[in-house]
Write a protein that holds these residues in place. Sequence first.
Motif, PDB file in Angstrom:
ATOM      1  N   LYS A   1       2.256   1.879  -3.432  1.00 57.13           N
ATOM      2  CA  LYS A   1       1.380   2.151  -4.371  1.00 57.13           C
ATOM      3  C   LYS A   1       0.839   3.919  -4.186  1.00 57.13           C
TER       4      LYS A   1
ATOM      5  N   LYS B   1     -14.034   7.296  -7.101  1.00 59.81           N
ATOM      6  CA  LYS B   1     -13.582   6.135  -7.867  1.00 59.81           C
ATOM      7  C   LYS B   1     -11.872   6.577  -7.968  1.00 59.81           C
ATOM      8  N   SER B   2     -11.672   7.573  -8.204  1.00 60.49           N
ATOM      9  CA  SER B   2     -10.183   7.918  -8.260  1.00 60.49           C
ATOM     10  C   SER B   2      -9.976   9.537  -8.248  1.00 60.49           C
TER      11      SER B   2
ATOM     12  N   GLU C   1     -11.928   3.996  -4.832  1.00 53.33           N
ATOM     13  CA  GLU C   1     -12.120   2.660  -5.389  1.00 53.33           C
ATOM     14  C   GLU C   1     -10.611   2.347  -5.857  1.00 53.33           C
ATOM     15  N   GLU C   2      -9.954   3.163  -6.146  1.00 46.89           N
ATOM     16  CA  GLU C   2      -8.592   2.941  -6.925  1.00 46.89           C
ATOM     17  C   GLU C   2      -7.754   2.082  -5.604  1.00 46.89           C
ATOM     18  N   PHE C   3      -8.049   2.640  -4.466  1.00 40.82           N
ATOM     19  CA  PHE C   3      -7.204   1.828  -3.414  1.00 40.82           C
ATOM     20  C   PHE C   3      -7.976   0.975  -2.537  1.00 40.82           C
ATOM     21  N   GLY C   4      -9.049   0.620  -2.992  1.00 36.03           N
ATOM     22  CA  GLY C   4      -9.890  -0.662  -2.343  1.00 36.03           C
ATOM     23  C   GLY C   4     -10.979   0.271  -1.618  1.00 36.03           C
ATOM     24  N   GLY C   5     -11.170   1.229  -1.513  1.00 29.63           N
ATOM     25  CA  GLY C   5     -12.210   1.985  -0.546  1.00 29.63           C
ATOM     26  C   GLY C   5     -12.098   1.788   0.613  1.00 29.63           C
ATOM     27  N   LYS C   6     -10.743   2.015   1.188  1.00 31.02           N
ATOM     28  CA  LYS C   6     -10.465   1.703   2.691  1.00 31.02           C
ATOM     29  C   LYS C   6     -10.728   2.947   3.504  1.00 31.02           C
TER      30      LYS C   6
ATOM     31  N   GLN D   1      -9.854   6.367   0.315  1.00 32.30           N
ATOM     32  CA  GLN D   1     -11.069   6.129   0.148  1.00 32.30           C
ATOM     33  C   GLN D   1     -11.517   5.703  -1.086  1.00 32.30           C
TER      34      GLN D   1
ATOM     35  N   LEU E   1       0.718  -1.200  -0.034  1.00 31.59           N
ATOM     36  CA  LEU E   1      -0.055  -0.168   0.015  1.00 31.59           C
ATOM     37  C   LEU E   1       0.865   1.080  -0.001  1.00 31.59           C
TER      38      LEU E   1
END
Length: 438
Positions: free
Chosen positions: A83, A134-135, A347-352, A345, A80
């Motif tokens: 990235k 999303k991004s 979507e590109e990083f999984g919505g963490k 947060q 992570l």
Amino acid sequence: MTIGGAKAARKVKKDFLQAGEKGGSRDVLMRQSPQQGKSLSPEDITNLYANDQIIQNIIDIPAEDATREWITLNIEDQALKAKLELKLRALNTQEAFQNMVRYERLRGDGFTALGLTESQDFQLSDPVESARLKSVDYLHPFSSRKVSKMNVVDDVFSPEFGNVKSFSIKNSDQREEQEVHRDRILHLQTQKLEDMDWGQSRLEPMYKYITLFDTAAWSTGQILYDFVFKKYKSTDVESMSSEERREAQMILDYMFRTEALAIIGTEEELEKESTNVAGINHLFEFVWEALAGSARMPKSHILGQQSGTLTGAQYDSLNYYARIAGIQENFVRPKIEYLLRLLLQSEEFGGKDPDNIDWSFSFNPLWKLDSQSDAEIRKKVAETDAIYLKNQVITPDEVREKRFKGASLSAELDFSEDEMTELEKSIRDARDSHGQST
């Protein structure tokens, strides 16, 4: 009483700043008021910045220093972390923040537009919904010239008091505006007067000192131009017409500047005069100190000193970097944190959920000691550690952990001025003794 048949009115001598009749209506000094400021228009600021390299240094160098060493992400998940670092580089985040700080210093407010892609249609006036983010696609820094209005909460009993709700952004043709929610813009403002929504340009309170510096530079040019001049005396001057005198002056000026030999009559005299500049260095020192003090920068930094490398006794530079570090922590850090939270947060990083992840970041040290001072300090610290080890104050593992985690001691040094003076003296003595022994 009367003098020459007319009454003499009694006059009271006024302060020179108020006595307009003393120097005439065109005398700028006589029209001054103490501490009277000058409000600069956007065009004034542009002209000042565009035409003076010293002003560009005052605006640009702190912005470069605040972002030069950038940040280090502290995340246990190395994948992570890698990235995120890659994404920050792809967004040119460091350059965007540098420009945002530069705009803030120049015009009082710096902005960065966040280019966001969401899973549903949205308006720029809508807040950002993390669930549909999303991004983050781009970062576009800009100045207050593109903002016509900031909608600020004025209620002093509101939890949001002083915060901006939205911005009115001008479009490309400057005729229409669009309302943009604060979630979609990073806004940097470090210097604001009470009851004013807009930040203050660094150049406004500095203007009188900028004028003083310009006057000194212009006067220096005049002194250099007329540093040596010649004086020609002749009995023929009185009989010349104005036209003949101008023609003779032009010819003599050309001849005396290009020829080393002057042939004149016995009743004529040619002298060379030189401008006396004794003591002018003190005036220049005052001008530089006033300019540096108003900019809150050491003169060496305004002149472009190499960034980040210091000797042990450069207290003014240490104070300057401490001030930059304060700006980083108090004003820049919240903007970086907000950007990182958006990235996590998305979507590109999984919505963490950022609150459920162990993450943080730190600003890298702004300065380091020069190699010789660093080596001398390390020697003294090693001698101190040896004494502590001998007396079992600390353990070898503690010394290893503390001394060999970084490449330089500068990040952990916290000396008083007296201690730094003593340290510099010991380093200088060591250098002198080394030079004598060799």
